[in-house]
Design a protein around this motif. Structure first.
Motif, short mmCIF file in Angstrom:
data_model
loop_
_atom_site.label_atom_id
_atom_site.label_comp_id
_atom_site.label_asym_id
_atom_site.label_seq_id
_atom_site.Cartn_x
_atom_site.Cartn_y
_atom_site.Cartn_z
N GLN A 58 0.81 -1.22 0.00
CA GLN A 58 0.00 0.00 0.00
C GLN A 58 0.85 1.27 0.00
OE1 GLN A 58 -2.93 -1.78 -0.83
NE2 GLN A 58 -3.74 0.06 0.12
N GLY A 59 2.16 1.12 0.11
CA GLY A 59 3.03 2.28 0.15
C GLY A 59 3.13 2.92 1.52
N ASP A 60 2.66 2.20 2.55
CA ASP A 60 2.71 2.74 3.91
C ASP A 60 4.01 2.41 4.62
OD1 ASP A 60 0.14 3.75 3.62
OD2 ASP A 60 -0.79 1.88 4.34
N ARG A 61 4.85 1.60 3.99
CA ARG A 61 6.15 1.26 4.55
C ARG A 61 7.11 1.03 3.39
NH1 ARG A 61 7.83 -3.89 8.56
NH2 ARG A 61 10.08 -3.55 8.32
N PRO A 62 8.34 1.49 3.50
CA PRO A 62 9.33 1.19 2.46
C PRO A 62 9.55 -0.32 2.38
CG PRO A 62 10.12 2.94 3.89
CD PRO A 62 8.89 2.37 4.54
N TYR A 63 9.99 -0.79 1.21
CA TYR A 63 10.22 -2.21 1.06
C TYR A 63 11.21 -2.72 2.10
CZ TYR A 63 11.62 -6.71 -0.72
OH TYR A 63 11.91 -8.05 -0.82
N ALA A 64 10.89 -3.85 2.70
CA ALA A 64 11.79 -4.57 3.61
C ALA A 64 11.75 -6.03 3.21
CB ALA A 64 11.36 -4.40 5.06
N ALA A 65 12.89 -6.66 3.09
CA ALA A 65 12.96 -8.06 2.69
C ALA A 65 12.44 -8.97 3.79
CB ALA A 65 14.39 -8.44 2.32
N THR A 66 12.19 -10.23 3.44
CA THR A 66 11.64 -11.16 4.42
C THR A 66 12.57 -11.39 5.60
OG1 THR A 66 12.47 -13.06 3.15
CG2 THR A 66 10.19 -12.37 2.74
N ASP A 67 13.87 -11.23 5.42
CA ASP A 67 14.79 -11.37 6.55
C ASP A 67 14.39 -10.39 7.67
OD1 ASP A 67 16.52 -13.21 5.15
OD2 ASP A 67 17.23 -11.47 4.03
N GLU A 147 12.63 -9.75 -4.01
CA GLU A 147 13.50 -8.67 -3.53
C GLU A 147 14.15 -7.92 -4.69
OE1 GLU A 147 17.35 -8.11 -0.50
OE2 GLU A 147 16.63 -10.12 -1.00
N THR A 148 14.35 -8.60 -5.80
CA THR A 148 14.97 -7.98 -6.97
C THR A 148 14.18 -6.76 -7.45
OG1 THR A 148 15.89 -10.10 -7.65
CG2 THR A 148 15.75 -8.40 -9.35
N VAL A 149 12.86 -6.85 -7.36
CA VAL A 149 12.02 -5.73 -7.83
C VAL A 149 11.43 -4.95 -6.66
CG1 VAL A 149 11.50 -6.75 -10.06
CG2 VAL A 149 10.04 -7.30 -8.10
N GLN A 150 11.90 -5.25 -5.42
CA GLN A 150 11.48 -4.50 -4.24
C GLN A 150 9.96 -4.49 -4.08
OE1 GLN A 150 14.20 -2.25 -2.24
NE2 GLN A 150 14.80 -4.31 -2.85
N ALA A 151 9.37 -5.66 -4.24
CA ALA A 151 7.92 -5.80 -4.11
C ALA A 151 7.60 -7.23 -3.69
CB ALA A 151 7.22 -5.46 -5.42
N TYR A 152 6.36 -7.45 -3.31
CA TYR A 152 5.90 -8.78 -2.95
C TYR A 152 4.78 -9.21 -3.88
CZ TYR A 152 8.55 -8.80 1.41
OH TYR A 152 9.57 -8.79 2.34
N LYS A 153 4.76 -10.50 -4.24
CA LYS A 153 3.59 -11.02 -4.92
C LYS A 153 2.36 -10.73 -4.05
CE LYS A 153 5.17 -15.28 -5.33
NZ LYS A 153 5.09 -16.72 -5.66
N PRO A 154 1.25 -10.35 -4.67
CA PRO A 154 0.91 -10.43 -6.08
C PRO A 154 1.17 -9.17 -6.92
CG PRO A 154 -1.06 -9.96 -4.82
CD PRO A 154 0.06 -10.06 -3.82
N ALA A 155 2.16 -8.38 -6.59
CA ALA A 155 2.48 -7.22 -7.41
C ALA A 155 2.88 -7.68 -8.82
CB ALA A 155 3.61 -6.41 -6.78
N PRO A 156 2.37 -7.06 -9.86
CA PRO A 156 2.64 -7.54 -11.22
C PRO A 156 4.11 -7.54 -11.61
CG PRO A 156 1.50 -5.42 -11.27
CD PRO A 156 1.45 -5.91 -9.87
N GLU A 157 4.91 -6.63 -11.04
CA GLU A 157 6.32 -6.57 -11.42
C GLU A 157 7.08 -7.83 -11.03
OE1 GLU A 157 5.90 -3.43 -8.01
OE2 GLU A 157 4.62 -4.34 -9.57
N VAL A 158 6.58 -8.57 -10.05
CA VAL A 158 7.24 -9.82 -9.66
C VAL A 158 7.08 -10.86 -10.77
CG1 VAL A 158 7.40 -11.63 -7.93
CG2 VAL A 158 6.80 -9.30 -7.23
#
Length: 227
Positions: A58-67, A147-158
């Protein structure tokens, strides 16, 4: 049998589809907190991960990886259960590195890999995916982290990352998952879709129109390799 004769590459979801994510987390929680209520602790973990990935989407937090998010979830579980041992909390934070594969995962991947480029596509971070694949014996021609595209599925860029990596039109790339939500998003980017039943998956509804429904990877591999 579904007509999948024109598929050129096969893309697999990993968490839930090839490994038992809830089962692995339960094992890690029992190890860290033998006297705790595993189902309650698992619910705390899953709520945290789901909430934070939603906030990122939702854009309420910058991307953070699963780690990062898993470490937060481990801390939330520890705080709620009174766990204070730093080593135990640190090990719990890496529970996603040690998820058990389903019985047919390694053999199914190997069978398909003899005929197709096989790609893993996961929300797990690069480092987590590396260690998970080694632990579970999952051998891909290429393993891709969202992480390569700084998003999580189901975002289309993944999914577009997987299509670009496959190097062929999306209608010749088959996305395989045990989660209907994952397949719906893949289908929206033009990919073909195959649902594989797992006990922990998200089954299709009567309105879903996937290209195939399979009870396991052996059934999927037969459909793709016959002819």
């Amino acid at each position: 049998m579904p007509d999948l004769h024109d598929i050129e590459a096969v893309v697999f979801d990993v968490l839930g589809t090839l490994v038992d994510e809830p089962g692995g987390l339960r094992t890690a929680l029992r190890e860290a907190l033998p006297s705790g209520s595993v189902e309650e602790l698992l619910a705390v973990w899953q709520r945290h991960v789901g909430r934070e990935q939603h906030r990122i989407a939702q854009g309420d937090r910058p991307y953070a990886a699963t780690d990062v998010i898993d470490a937060e979830a481990a801390r939330a579980v520890a705080d709620g259960a009174g766990l204070t041992d730093p080593a135990a909390i640190a090990r719990l934070a890496t529970a996603a590195h040690r998820l058990p594969p389903w019985d047919d995962s390694a053999a199914g991947l190997a069978r398909l890999a003899r005929r197709f480029p096989v790609i893993g596509l996961s929300n797990a971070s690069r480092s987590a995916l590396l260690r998970l694949n080694a632990h579970a014996g999952l051998l891909f021609h290429q393993a891709l982290s969202s992480e390569t595209v700084q998003a999580y599925k189901p975002a289309p860029e993944v999914y577009r990352l997987a299509i670009a990596t496959a190097g062929c039109p999306p209608e010749r790339v088959l996305m395989v998952a045990a989660h209907a939500w994952d397949l719906r998003a893949a289908r929206a980017t033009g990919m073909r879709t195959a649902y594989v039943h797992r006990p922990v998956g998200d089954p299709p509804t009567t309105t879903d129109t996937f290209d195939g429904h399979f009870n396991g990877l052996d059934e999927l591999a037969t459909a793709l390799t016959v002819g």
